[in-house]
Enzyme design. Structure first.
Site, mmCIF file in Angstrom:
data_model
loop_
_atom_site.group_PDB
_atom_site.id
_atom_site.type_symbol
_atom_site.label_atom_id
_atom_site.label_comp_id
_atom_site.label_asym_id
_atom_site.label_seq_id
_atom_site.Cartn_x
_atom_site.Cartn_y
_atom_site.Cartn_z
ATOM 1 N N SER A 502 0.394 -1.206 0.206
ATOM 2 C CA SER A 502 0.478 -0.068 -0.276
ATOM 3 C C SER A 502 0.857 0.947 0.014
ATOM 4 O O SER A 502 1.332 1.599 -0.685
ATOM 5 C CB SER A 502 -0.916 -0.221 1.495
ATOM 6 N N ASP A 513 10.114 5.873 -10.708
ATOM 7 C CA ASP A 513 9.816 6.649 -12.035
ATOM 8 C C ASP A 513 10.242 7.967 -11.720
ATOM 9 O O ASP A 513 10.384 8.365 -12.691
ATOM 10 C CB ASP A 513 7.298 6.801 -11.877
ATOM 11 N N LYS A 527 -1.329 -3.944 -3.089
ATOM 12 C CA LYS A 527 -2.062 -3.751 -2.187
ATOM 13 C C LYS A 527 -2.189 -2.254 -2.861
ATOM 14 O O LYS A 527 -2.014 -1.152 -2.272
ATOM 15 C CB LYS A 527 -2.078 -3.844 -0.848
#
Length: 728
Positions: A502, A513, A527
């Site tokens: 999560s 990224d 998740k």
């Protein structure tokens, strides 16, 4: 009906109750309600509230209709009897015929009668099993049979007849006796080793001295379980069916009965109201609950009357009569002993190996206790890059969760949060002129979305951090808008594993990224949903999935997780707890990319080189070789496969597993210049003594386990290798 959302949570799963530190409690229904099955007005209202939330508020926009009610009923059967060994197929057919078409409508009306009748049938079948087991275990049992048994029956059909069912029960009980017999053989060998070489215990009382037969031990264990079944409260029955309803929508929508609700707050806030002890089942006799450690400054420690190793015999809350808790589970003991700050609790305790007459009765006043050990920790390690003689100073941040004390923040008090603690830790590490930073997110279950956004702002200049989509298709972008400020701008590597979930995945994905640093380890949980915590229910609280989050590149972390740039040994290989293994998990998808400016870039050639270099090191590092070997050994045990009921064959198999494990451990010790263990018994004695020794230390005082520290060191070396490849 509207429930007020109080916080957005990004945790991996429901939190367990098993005692960590005693905390605040609520009064629950008395055990007698379990047989009366008369729902209270509050329980009926709570049921209507949860049903309405699912019908109108879940991300999936699926109505809580007849078809969904049938799925909830199936889930309820499976949660009560996950191994398909208690309910007969005729039970399922009968109860489905009776309630399948009306189950959802009943819950929407607050009618718990159907679920209560089903639970009553479950209790009946459970007691039939316990009674059968008691009769079977009082007879002579053949441990040299020619048949076998499969332990994991989750996907197997339910039994059609009671005779077929009892045949399985007999086989399953026989295997338990075989396993206990083999375990006792090991325990007695270890006890004898301790007697001959007491120095191996490192001062701990490790001699079990078990004189009960395996059948007596199993009978006692089953008796405890049967008594626990009788003490189940109506709140817990309601929790079971409402959780079945929420989990039918997705794995992270949950209902928490009052006791569970408090535990979730404890895990999120790191602040407790209790007496300040940690407990566990007593290793020599699980009928007893043992106090392992005292929290400094807590009521128990301040009293001077409670000691580590004390066994809890009885508890009385708020001036009530002492209640015997021998044979109770740790969850039940925790629930009984918790209470509000400023209230009293009485505990009756004694030291092991002392008579009951020596027990001490102590009155303690509950107070607020901060879990200091549970937050962010920092340190500096020294790592020498390959091909260099110049050591580098590497900062290490260990982040156990993305915690936030919501209650204290709302009330305007000073509060703890992961971003505040991380900011303070980074300030200290910057003063120490570190050459790079390792952020360790292994086993981090997640937490607050606001906190992970603030955390990322400490590392990233500016731009989008994560995208959140609601069930209407609206997308919100969390931004770092501090004008390019970075508290830490140096080299960075993030460690993740399969248990990183999560909020951890949001952090790792953004670092990856932006090219801000490398992500190493193994693919994360996957998740990728956000839950609203609802704490205005009549009883307990709930989390409801209402949003889904996406990387700034547009891809969700849901199901797929974050794939690391460099793979390290996966210590959870074969374990089935990621999102990809869950029932009713939501699907992976994509949305539009949020415009952003990468801060760096690791080319495919660079990543290939780093992977190759790391793989070479892992194949010769004694810790990684050891962990990789353990993965192969674990593959020898599979509950989905048939297990022989011949003790001689089981003993031979166990010896093979023990020998391979001992060989792996001794290969590691030899490579590190340590003396190999002479036998499996000596190895187990050392492991047991180390566990006892570490269990009595505070978390931040425990030396790092070498097999865990190997990941930190390797992550640092990968980061230093990447830095060299970037240089002209």
């Amino acid at each position: 009906m509207r429930s007020k959302p109080t916080q957005l949570v990004l945790s991996a799963a429901a939190f367990g109750v098993a005692g960590i530190v005693f905390t605040h409690s609520y009064t629950s229904a008395v055990a007698a309600d379990q047989t009366a099955f008369v729902a209270t007005p509050e329980q009926r209202l709570t049921t209507r509230q949860v049903a309405a939330l699912l019908d109108r508020g879940h991300y999936s926009n699926r109505r809580f209709d007849e078809a969904m009610g049938q799925k909830v009923l199936d889930m309820y059967f499976n949660r009560l009897d996950p191994n398909h060994t208690l309910f007969l197929q005729s039970d399922i057919d009968e109860l489905t015929e009776k309630y399948g078409s009306t189950f959802a409508n009943r819950l929407k009306k607050g009618d718990l009668s159907a679920s209560q009748e089903i639970f009553k049938r479950y209790t009946q079948r459970s007691n039939e099993y316990y009674n059968f087991a008691k009769q079977f275990l009082t007879k002579d049992i053949n441990l040299y049979r020619n048949d076998s048994v499969v332990l994991d029956r989750e996907d197997a059909p339910r039994f059609k007849t009671a005779a077929e069912q009892k045949t399985y029960w007999e086989r399953q009980l026989t295997l338990q006796v075989i396993n206990l017999t083999l375990g006792q053989e090991e325990d007695k060998a270890r006890d004898e080793l301790y007697r001959q070489h007491p120095e191996l215990t490192k001062g701990n009382d490790l001699i079990l001295g078990e004189d009960r037969s395996p059948q007596e031990i199993l009978l006692n264990r089953l008796q405890r379980q049967q008594e626990q079944l009788e003490r189940i409260t109506s709140d817990e029955i309601m929790e079971s069916v409402l959780n079945s309803a929420t989990l039918t929508y997705d794995p992270h929508s949950n209902y928490y009965a009052p006791v569970q609700s408090v535990e979730m707050q404890v895990q999120s806030n790191l602040q407790l109201e209790g007496i300040g002890v940690s407990i566990r089942p007593y290793r020599k006799n699980p009928d007893y609950t043992q106090i392992v450690t005292l929290v400094d400054g807590g009521p128990a420690a301040k009293s001077g009357k409670v000691q580590p190793n004390d066994l809890i015999l009885a508890v009385a809350k708020d001036g009530e009569v002492l209640q015997d808790v021998v044979g109770w589970s740790t969850r039940e003991v925790v629930a009984l002993i918790r209470g509000k700050r400023g209230t009293d609790v009485t505990v009756k305790v004694k030291q092991p190996n002392s008579p009951d007459a020596a027990a001490r009765t102590i009155v303690l006043t509950r107070d607020v206790i901060e879990q200091e050990d549970a937050g962010v920790s920092q340190r500096v390690i020294t790592v020498t890059p390959d091909g260099s003689s110049q050591p580098k100073r590497i900062g290490v941040l260990e982040i156990p969760s993305f915690y936030l004390n919501y209650r204290a923040r709302r009330s305007g008090q000073n509060y703890r949060s992961v971003s505040i603690d991380t900011q303070n830790a980074l300030t200290e590490l910057n003063k120490q002129n570190i050459d790079g930073l390792v952020v360790d997110l292994r086993n981090n279950p997640g937490g607050s979305l606001d906190e992970v956004a603030k955390m990322l702002g400490l590392f990233i200049k500016e731009g989008p951090l994560v995208q959140i989509r609601d069930n209407r298709g609206n997308v919100q972008v969390y931004q770092d808008e501090d004008g390019g400020k970075q508290l830490y701008s140096g080299d960075l590597v993030v460690i993740v594993n399969k248990a990183s979930a999560s909020a951890s995945e949001i952090f790792a994905a953004a670092v990856q990224d932006y090219g801000r640093g490398l992500v190493v380890g193994s693919t994360t949980t996957g998740k990728g949903t956000a839950q609203v915590q609802l704490d205005s229910l009549a009883l307990g609280s709930a989390t409801l999935t209402q949003r889904k989050f996406y990387r700034i590149t547009g891809g969700s972390t849901q199901n797929k997780g974050v794939v690391p740039d460099i793979e390290l040994v996966n210590i959870y290989q074969g374990a089935e707890f990621s999102e990809r293994d869950q029932k009713n998990a939501m699907a992976w998808d994509t949305i539009k990319t949020s415009p952003y400016k990468p801060e760096g870039r690791f080319t495919s050639n660079t990543l290939a080189t780093l992977n190759q270099q790391s793989k070479i090191r892992q194949t010769i590092n004694p810790q990684f070789v050891y962990l990789d070997t353990l993965n192969k050994i674990r593959d020898m045990e599979d509950d989905k496969k048939s297990v022989t009921l011949n003790i001689a064959e089981r003993r031979a198999h166990q010896k093979q597993v023990e020998l391979r494990t001992l060989d792996a451990e001794n290969a590691r010790r030899t490579a590190l210049g340590k003396k190999p263990y002479a036998s499996w018994t000596e190895h187990q004695a050392a492991v047991e003594a180390l566990f006892e020794e570490r269990s009595r230390m505070k978390t931040d005082e425990r030396p790092k386990l070498p097999e865990s520290e190997a990941f930190v060191i390797e992550a640092a070396k990968i980061m230093l290798d990447a830095n060299k490849l970037k240089q002209p």
